[in-house]
Design an enzyme around this catalytic site. Structure first.
Site, PDB file in Angstrom:
ATOM      1  N   LEU A 100       0.820  -1.212   0.000  1.00  0.00           N
ATOM      2  CA  LEU A 100       0.000   0.000   0.000  1.00  0.00           C
ATOM      3  C   LEU A 100       0.853   1.261   0.000  1.00  0.00           C
ATOM      4  CD1 LEU A 100      -2.792  -1.165   2.465  1.00  0.00           C
ATOM      5  CD2 LEU A 100      -2.865  -1.055  -0.039  1.00  0.00           C
ATOM      6  N   GLU A 125      -4.804   6.213  10.803  1.00  0.00           N
ATOM      7  CA  GLU A 125      -4.844   7.510  10.131  1.00  0.00           C
ATOM      8  C   GLU A 125      -4.405   7.280   8.692  1.00  0.00           C
ATOM      9  OE1 GLU A 125      -2.590   7.178  12.829  1.00  0.00           O
ATOM     10  OE2 GLU A 125      -3.915   7.890  14.406  1.00  0.00           O
TER      11      GLU A 125
END
Length: 187
Positions: A100, A125
């Site tokens: 990612l 977050e």
């Protein structure tokens, strides 16, 4: 760092509670509900000594969703799908998945440490630092929690915190936890 075998043993001993999947020698953290978007603030300054000012930074939580398109530069808070409880003498470290990161998604931008006594849903977050919109899916793997045993476990006591793991409210409670004397504030 503890192996998958040790993690499984801690779960059996009730020193760690986790119903989600393991990945290698860690817990696989998947994206759940709610999502908490940040909104354009009504002012140019968020006063970190004023909880109302901090609260104005957030939009309406998203509780029913299957996918979400995270635009470049956007930040989004997301609850980890499965709750986690760490007992005394056990701590964790959150690490993002490199797959990612290579498309521009940062999944945890603060301290990676999860201290003994944590009980509830972790908050990630999410920040899109890449050049393209990233489509996120409910339940998708985003990070791992590596588990560590402390060299000296406290006498069974684990830290607790009134803000730990509040799945329904992912927003920052900074000013509530660290109040500033009003005489020190600028207007």
């Amino acid at each position: 760092m503890l192996s998958a075998e040790w993690i499984t043993e801690l779960i059996k001993r009730n020193a760690l509670d986790w119903s989600g999947p393991l990945r290698g020698d860690g817990l696989l953290l998947t994206l759940g509900t709610p999502l908490q978007p940040l909104a354009a603030p009504s002012t140019q300054v968020i006063d970190l000594a004023d909880q109302t000012s901090i609260d104005n930074l957030y939009g309406v939580p998203i509780t029913r969703w299957t996918n979400y398109e995270l635009t470049p530069g956007e930040m989004l808070l997301g609850a980890v799908e499965q709750p986690l409880r760490l007992g005394a003498g056990v701590m964790g470290v959150i690490g993002g998945l490199s797959h990612l990161a290579r498309v521009g998604l940062a999944v945890h931008v603060t301290s990676p440490f999860v201290l003994p006594g944590w009980n509830g849903h972790l908050t990630l977050e999410l920040v899109n630092a890449g050049p393209a919109v990233l489509r996120l899916y409910h339940g998708m793997p985003l990070a791992r929690l590596l588990v560590f045993a402390l060299d000296v476990a406290d006498s069974g006591a684990a830290a607790s915190h009134p803000l730990y793991g509040r799945q329904s409210d992912l927003k920052s409670r900074y000013a509530d936890e660290f109040p500033v004397d009003p005489s020190q504030r600028r207007s």
